[in-house]
Design a protein around this motif. Sequence first.
Motif, mmCIF file in Angstrom:
data_model
loop_
_atom_site.group_PDB
_atom_site.id
_atom_site.type_symbol
_atom_site.label_atom_id
_atom_site.label_comp_id
_atom_site.label_asym_id
_atom_site.label_seq_id
_atom_site.Cartn_x
_atom_site.Cartn_y
_atom_site.Cartn_z
ATOM 1 N N THR A 16 -8.243 -8.080 1.222
ATOM 2 C CA THR A 16 -7.406 -8.931 0.514
ATOM 3 C C THR A 16 -6.447 -8.147 -0.476
ATOM 4 O O THR A 16 -5.602 -8.694 -1.174
ATOM 5 N N GLY A 17 -6.755 -6.836 -0.811
ATOM 6 C CA GLY A 17 -6.023 -5.967 -1.563
ATOM 7 C C GLY A 17 -4.913 -5.139 -1.065
ATOM 8 O O GLY A 17 -4.693 -5.436 0.244
ATOM 9 N N GLY A 18 -4.551 -4.207 -1.903
ATOM 10 C CA GLY A 18 -3.053 -3.226 -1.227
ATOM 11 C C GLY A 18 -3.978 -2.264 -0.195
ATOM 12 O O GLY A 18 -5.157 -2.064 -0.033
ATOM 13 N N ARG A 19 -2.894 -1.631 0.298
ATOM 14 C CA ARG A 19 -3.128 -0.596 1.302
ATOM 15 C C ARG A 19 -2.421 0.444 0.791
ATOM 16 O O ARG A 19 -1.168 0.582 0.608
ATOM 17 N N GLU A 69 4.406 2.936 10.625
ATOM 18 C CA GLU A 69 3.137 2.626 9.982
ATOM 19 C C GLU A 69 3.741 2.455 8.470
ATOM 20 O O GLU A 69 2.775 2.098 7.716
ATOM 21 N N LEU A 70 4.741 2.863 7.932
ATOM 22 C CA LEU A 70 5.026 3.311 6.516
ATOM 23 C C LEU A 70 5.095 1.967 5.806
ATOM 24 O O LEU A 70 4.677 1.832 4.565
ATOM 25 N N GLU A 71 5.910 0.876 6.467
ATOM 26 C CA GLU A 71 6.120 -0.374 5.717
ATOM 27 C C GLU A 71 4.610 -1.212 5.498
ATOM 28 O O GLU A 71 4.327 -1.813 4.448
ATOM 29 N N ALA A 72 3.641 -0.724 6.098
ATOM 30 C CA ALA A 72 2.384 -1.500 6.010
ATOM 31 C C ALA A 72 1.742 -0.906 4.594
ATOM 32 O O ALA A 72 0.688 -1.763 4.145
ATOM 33 N N TYR A 73 2.111 0.188 3.859
ATOM 34 C CA TYR A 73 1.501 0.800 2.752
ATOM 35 C C TYR A 73 2.278 0.222 1.300
ATOM 36 O O TYR A 73 3.526 -0.057 1.304
ATOM 37 N N ASP A 74 1.368 0.004 0.382
ATOM 38 C CA ASP A 74 1.952 -0.352 -0.787
ATOM 39 C C ASP A 74 2.020 0.870 -1.695
ATOM 40 O O ASP A 74 2.844 0.749 -2.663
ATOM 41 N N GLY A 75 1.668 2.062 -1.176
ATOM 42 C CA GLY A 75 1.762 3.098 -2.150
ATOM 43 C C GLY A 75 1.177 4.407 -1.742
ATOM 44 O O GLY A 75 0.421 4.196 -0.488
#
Length: 264
Positions: A16-19, A69-75
């Motif tokens: 449920t948190g960031g990626r 895949e880049l858009e899926a990450y928060d940081g």
Amino acid sequence: MVAVAEAAVTTTMTTTGGRYALLMAAHDSEYVLNKYGGYLHVFVAAFGDAGETWDLYRAIDSELPGPGELEAYDGFVISGSPHDAYADELWILRLCLLVRALHGMRKRVLGVCFGHQVICRALGGRVGKARAGWDVGVREVAIAEAPPRRFLDALRERDQLPLRARITEVHQDEVWEVPEGAEVLASSDKTGVEMFCVGEHVLGIQGHPEYTKDIFLSLVDRLLAAGSITIPFAEAVNRQLETTAPDREFWLMLCKSFLKAREE
């Protein structure tokens, strides 16, 4: 708990948190592998929070997330490395291209040591050998009076942004000139650019917020065994550590504040 995944093995995890993605620019040392299970676990313990997913990409072995895949990450976090950020090895050039792509997407990118330097290079700054030579130990840096930034303001509001802070340093390269549009956030008596940012989404830190004392001492031993530093140099570092410690909790709060800040 924090979900940890090696991207080369699997990244399918429900949280449920960031990626976040760790882009490793070094191989795991035997010490860190045996005690911590690898640097991924060191970074997650330092910067991770409950409910997050952290994926590992071994950039040094040319493992990088694909464009889709880049858009899926928060940081993204780029680690330190024994390699020179200004070298033209293919994996370093590919990492520079990825940094430019992430910058264009306004993705949050945190660089540590080599990561700090390679971000600078990728975005048009200048990096080279440290003019004052090796910097190994705990060094006090001066925090600049920077313009408002959400990740800094969050600390200011809690009165947790000091004027000076100590950090663990292990580097023989440095940022000579920050990229256009970047702001220097910290400096020391030995290194002119200890920290810089580009807007709200790029942060470079020359020191090692993630290092624990035992990891640092293990690295000093390896530098000594490799002949990179002398016995008197290593002894001086060990003596310093008997009386001086980094302000690690501050640096961890800063890095988390940066990585977890949300766009308005």
